[in-house]
Scaffold this motif. Structure first.
Motif, PDB file in Angstrom:
ATOM      1  N   GLN A  35     -36.663 -11.429  -5.111  1.00  0.00           N
ATOM      2  CA  GLN A  35     -36.262 -10.506  -6.162  1.00  0.00           C
ATOM      3  C   GLN A  35     -36.055  -9.124  -5.546  1.00  0.00           C
ATOM      4  N   LEU A  36     -34.947  -8.502  -5.906  1.00  0.00           N
ATOM      5  CA  LEU A  36     -34.517  -7.245  -5.299  1.00  0.00           C
ATOM      6  C   LEU A  36     -35.232  -6.041  -5.904  1.00  0.00           C
ATOM      7  N   GLY A  37     -35.692  -5.145  -5.045  1.00  0.00           N
ATOM      8  CA  GLY A  37     -36.346  -3.935  -5.522  1.00  0.00           C
ATOM      9  C   GLY A  37     -36.498  -2.928  -4.406  1.00  0.00           C
ATOM     10  N   GLU A  38     -37.253  -1.866  -4.687  1.00  0.00           N
ATOM     11  CA  GLU A  38     -37.469  -0.831  -3.678  1.00  0.00           C
ATOM     12  C   GLU A  38     -38.596  -1.241  -2.734  1.00  0.00           C
ATOM     13  N   ILE A  39     -38.389  -0.995  -1.441  1.00  0.00           N
ATOM     14  CA  ILE A  39     -39.371  -1.346  -0.415  1.00  0.00           C
ATOM     15  C   ILE A  39     -40.435  -0.249  -0.323  1.00  0.00           C
ATOM     16  N   TRP A  40     -41.700  -0.637  -0.510  1.00  0.00           N
ATOM     17  CA  TRP A  40     -42.824   0.263  -0.305  1.00  0.00           C
ATOM     18  C   TRP A  40     -43.615  -0.225   0.905  1.00  0.00           C
ATOM     19  N   LEU A  41     -44.200   0.697   1.663  1.00  0.00           N
ATOM     20  CA  LEU A  41     -44.905   0.359   2.893  1.00  0.00           C
ATOM     21  C   LEU A  41     -46.259   1.055   2.975  1.00  0.00           C
ATOM     22  N   ARG A  42     -47.189   0.413   3.691  1.00  0.00           N
ATOM     23  CA  ARG A  42     -48.506   1.026   3.907  1.00  0.00           C
ATOM     24  C   ARG A  42     -49.072   0.517   5.234  1.00  0.00           C
ATOM     25  N   GLY A  43     -49.809   1.388   5.950  1.00  0.00           N
ATOM     26  CA  GLY A  43     -50.412   0.964   7.209  1.00  0.00           C
ATOM     27  C   GLY A  43     -50.591   2.119   8.179  1.00  0.00           C
ATOM     28  N   PRO A  44     -51.147   1.841   9.362  1.00  0.00           N
ATOM     29  CA  PRO A  44     -51.467   2.900  10.323  1.00  0.00           C
ATOM     30  C   PRO A  44     -50.249   3.516  11.008  1.00  0.00           C
ATOM     31  N   THR A  45     -49.066   2.962  10.805  1.00  0.00           N
ATOM     32  CA  THR A  45     -47.861   3.536  11.412  1.00  0.00           C
ATOM     33  C   THR A  45     -47.165   4.535  10.489  1.00  0.00           C
ATOM     34  N   ILE A  46     -47.644   4.658   9.267  1.00  0.00           N
ATOM     35  CA  ILE A  46     -46.971   5.519   8.279  1.00  0.00           C
ATOM     36  C   ILE A  46     -47.312   6.988   8.526  1.00  0.00           C
ATOM     37  N   MET A  47     -46.294   7.827   8.433  1.00  0.00           N
ATOM     38  CA  MET A  47     -46.421   9.259   8.735  1.00  0.00           C
ATOM     39  C   MET A  47     -47.555   9.928   7.966  1.00  0.00           C
ATOM     40  N   GLN A  48     -47.979  11.075   8.488  1.00  0.00           N
ATOM     41  CA  GLN A  48     -48.968  11.899   7.795  1.00  0.00           C
ATOM     42  C   GLN A  48     -48.333  12.613   6.600  1.00  0.00           C
ATOM     43  N   GLY A  49     -47.058  12.917   6.717  1.00  0.00           N
ATOM     44  CA  GLY A  49     -46.339  13.604   5.642  1.00  0.00           C
ATOM     45  C   GLY A  49     -45.198  14.419   6.220  1.00  0.00           C
ATOM     46  N   TYR A  50     -44.545  15.202   5.353  1.00  0.00           N
ATOM     47  CA  TYR A  50     -43.459  16.079   5.789  1.00  0.00           C
ATOM     48  C   TYR A  50     -43.997  17.466   6.098  1.00  0.00           C
ATOM     49  N   PHE A  51     -43.619  17.990   7.241  1.00  0.00           N
ATOM     50  CA  PHE A  51     -44.124  19.275   7.721  1.00  0.00           C
ATOM     51  C   PHE A  51     -43.716  20.416   6.780  1.00  0.00           C
ATOM     52  N   ASN A  52     -44.705  21.210   6.384  1.00  0.00           N
ATOM     53  CA  ASN A  52     -44.462  22.371   5.515  1.00  0.00           C
ATOM     54  C   ASN A  52     -43.762  21.992   4.206  1.00  0.00           C
ATOM     55  N   ASN A  53     -43.986  20.770   3.739  1.00  0.00           N
ATOM     56  CA  ASN A  53     -43.292  20.330   2.531  1.00  0.00           C
ATOM     57  C   ASN A  53     -44.195  19.402   1.719  1.00  0.00           C
ATOM     58  N   PRO A  54     -45.259  19.933   1.129  1.00  0.00           N
ATOM     59  CA  PRO A  54     -46.185  19.090   0.358  1.00  0.00           C
ATOM     60  C   PRO A  54     -45.540  18.440  -0.854  1.00  0.00           C
ATOM     61  N   GLU A  55     -44.534  19.098  -1.429  1.00  0.00           N
ATOM     62  CA  GLU A  55     -43.859  18.518  -2.597  1.00  0.00           C
ATOM     63  C   GLU A  55     -43.136  17.234  -2.222  1.00  0.00           C
ATOM     64  N   ALA A  56     -42.390  17.277  -1.112  1.00  0.00           N
ATOM     65  CA  ALA A  56     -41.672  16.086  -0.657  1.00  0.00           C
ATOM     66  C   ALA A  56     -42.652  14.998  -0.224  1.00  0.00           C
ATOM     67  N   THR A  57     -43.778  15.407   0.379  1.00  0.00           N
ATOM     68  CA  THR A  57     -44.789  14.430   0.795  1.00  0.00           C
ATOM     69  C   THR A  57     -45.361  13.704  -0.402  1.00  0.00           C
ATOM     70  N   LYS A  58     -45.624  14.433  -1.463  1.00  0.00           N
ATOM     71  CA  LYS A  58     -46.201  13.827  -2.671  1.00  0.00           C
ATOM     72  C   LYS A  58     -45.236  12.827  -3.303  1.00  0.00           C
TER      73      LYS A  58
END
Length: 551
Positions: free
Chosen positions: A392-415
């Motif tokens: 079934q087709l949908g959006e891919i979500w990911l989780r694990g130790p390879t996932i980034m810490q977030g976007y630099f200087n951009n907490p809104e985009a990280t959230k």
């Protein structure tokens, strides 16, 4: 589906591969981790230059990294400082990266093809304390980095001024044969090692913060098939830019950490030079973007002039590859496994990849393979936000130790990108089959919404390049008052081709549903792309809007 691929209770997909053990020492830099595993291959080639033939053994690599680490400390670089790496591929690029992160500093990389405005944005955002570049790019960077010290990788002369140091001089001044890297025990696996700016194919790029742990986990998981398939030392060509996550992490760091040889390839891609490098260095693995496979198919006669028996794998990435395209490549290189993988900067470059030992040389699935160990996924219904079962087709979500810490200087985009449960929302559309294979359809933002239907540009692009007279193509949405959006194509014809726009529209119409038919075709000399092969659709959209406004 294998029990360890899909958990019906949690609606979560995981890797069918054997689990991996990641280092537990919290105070471990990715540089120290690399050299922990290469002592047994110390006198074998780590890095080689395809054009000059220059090389470094693992022992020499460690000595050079050590020397440059000490020099960076002498230049005042400390833990948490950002260093900008702006240079084409070379064997010195990885030395600089490993030296920067060894002392706890942060490397940010940039494309030599960036315009002044693009460079200015990245410099303003990341605020580097030092710039490492080449003489050819000195004038481009000089005005943007007034007051900052610079290191030139390729010119030992003093003509550039007092604030410019020579890479060769710095290595020579701090060189010692003990290869004593100044280990900073304050460096933590959770510290940011690199800020890599995402491609920004549809919007402005953002700084992706990757930690030491991210790269360590990717290196272990990314080499697991080689280990479990009992492979010995392999040789990889890296003509994918080292400033990009695929070149820096997926190829260079991951393979060096395993003790493999990485052959650096600078400049623009050239099919003949690539095959010459395969022949000379006995290359086993060749990672390519889709345009390379298209060129291989269109110019298949080139293969005849080279000894390519060492080549075992042709690996596609950066954008979805059509099954037919891959099948054609297997006909041209019948002794080679043609496989593909899926990755993104935010996931440290690798999410899933096909394991050739699970299939045959001639069997092409069209999938991006199964998840790498330690990464788990969900497929989310776009309307209900509920997780979906296989097929079934949908959006891919990911989780694990390879996932980034977030976007630099951009907490809104990280959230917006990482939710409270740690799931990263990729913006990619895809599905898993009952075997745990991941099929990536396209970027959700790039889908064309026509009369309530969703059209994937990648599907039409793959169909277009299958035509014998078309060398490249890009498809975008164009606004339409009646149906919302319609697909329009930009096409590059092969030299001496007489194919018309109408011919192309008829060719596509015969093979797709009515809502997928091309409403307009425009001929171009070249499709705008990143060096990795990703189409810059925002440039095509801008071009299309300008031209349709004149009609």
């Amino acid at each position: 589906m294998s029990k360890n691929c899909f958990n019906l209770k949690t609606m979560t997909y995981s890797s069918p591969r054997q689990p991996i053990n990641l280092p537990t020492d919290p105070n471990l830099s990715l540089t120290s981790f690399l050299f922990q595993s290469t002592s047994s291959v110390a006198d074998t080639i780590a890095l080689a230059d395809a054009e000059t033939g220059n090389s470094l053994t693992f022992r020499q690599l460690k000595i050079h990294v050590s020397a440059l680490s000490h020099s960076l400390l002498h230049l005042g670089i400390r833990r948490g400082d950002v260093v900008l790496l702006l240079a084409p591929n070379s064997i010195r690029f990885p030395v600089c990266f490993l030296a920067i992160v060894a002392i706890g500093a942060i490397a940010t990389t940039s494309s030599p093809l960036y315009t002044l405005s693009e460079l200015s944005r990245q410099i303003h955002d990341s605020k580097p304390k030092l710039v490492i570049t080449v003489s050819e790019l000195f004038k481009k960077i000089e005005a943007l980095t007034l007051g900052l010290p610079l290191i030139l990788l390729d010119d030992p002369s003093k003509k550039f001024g007092a604030r410019v140091s020579s890479y060769e001089d710095l290595i020579r001044e701090s060189y010692n044969s003990s290869d004593d890297i100044p280990v900073n025990r304050d460096v933590s696996q959770s510290d940011v090692a690199a800020i890599l700016y995402s491609s920004g194919t549809t919007g402005r790029s953002k700084g992706v913060m990757l930690t030491h742990q991210n790269l360590i986990a990717t290196a272990v998981a990314g080499a697991v098939d080689q280990d479990q398939n009992g492979e010995g030392k392999n040789v990889f060509v890296c003509f994918v830019p080292m400033h990009h996550v695929m070149g820096l992490v997926g190829i260079t760091y991951t393979q060096l950490r395993r003790g493999n040889t990485v052959v650096s390839f600078g400049g623009r891609f050239d099919l003949e030079k690539t095959f010459a490098a395969v022949e000379k260095f006995k290359v086993t693995h060749l990672y390519v973007a889709p345009p390379v496979m298209v060129e291989l198919i269109k110019r298949r006669e080139v293969v005849i002039g080279y000894e390519l028996s060492s080549l075992k794998y042709l690996v596609g990435g950066a954008a979805p590859l059509g099954k037919d395209l891959m099948q054609e490549c297997t006909k041209i290189l019948p002794h080679v496994h043609v496989i593909q993988g899926y990755g993104m900067t935010e996931a440290c470059g690798l999410v899933s990849i096909e394991n050739p030992k699970e299939g045959s040389l001639i069997s092409v699935s069209g999938s991006t393979g199964t998840l790498i160990p330690s990464v788990e996924s969900r497929i989310i219904n776009l309307a209900t936000l509920k997780p979906l079962p296989p097929n079934q087709l949908g959006e891919i979500w990911l989780r694990g130790p390879t996932i980034m810490q977030g976007y630099f200087n951009n907490p809104e985009a990280t959230k917006l990108a990482i939710n409270d449960q740690g799931w990263m929302i990729t913006g990619d559309l895809g599905y898993f089959d009952e075997k745990g294979q991941l099929f990536v359809v396209d970027r959700i933002k790039e889908l064309i919404k026509c009369s309530g239907y969703q059209v994937a540009p990648a599907e039409l692009e793959d169909l277009l390049v299958s035509h014998p007279e078309i060398s490249d193509a890009g498809v975008i949405p164009s606004p339409d008052a009646k149906v919302g959006e319609v697909p329009v194509a930009f096409v590059v014809r092969l030299p001496n081709s007489s194919i018309t726009k109408e011919d192309i529209q008829k060719f596509v119409a015969k093979q797709v549903a009515p809502y997928k038919r091309l409403r307009r075709v425009t001929f171009l000399e070249k499709i705008p792309k990143l060096a990795t092969g990703k189409i810059l659709r925002k440039d095509l959209v801008s071009f299309d809007r300008q031209n349709t406004s004149k009609l």
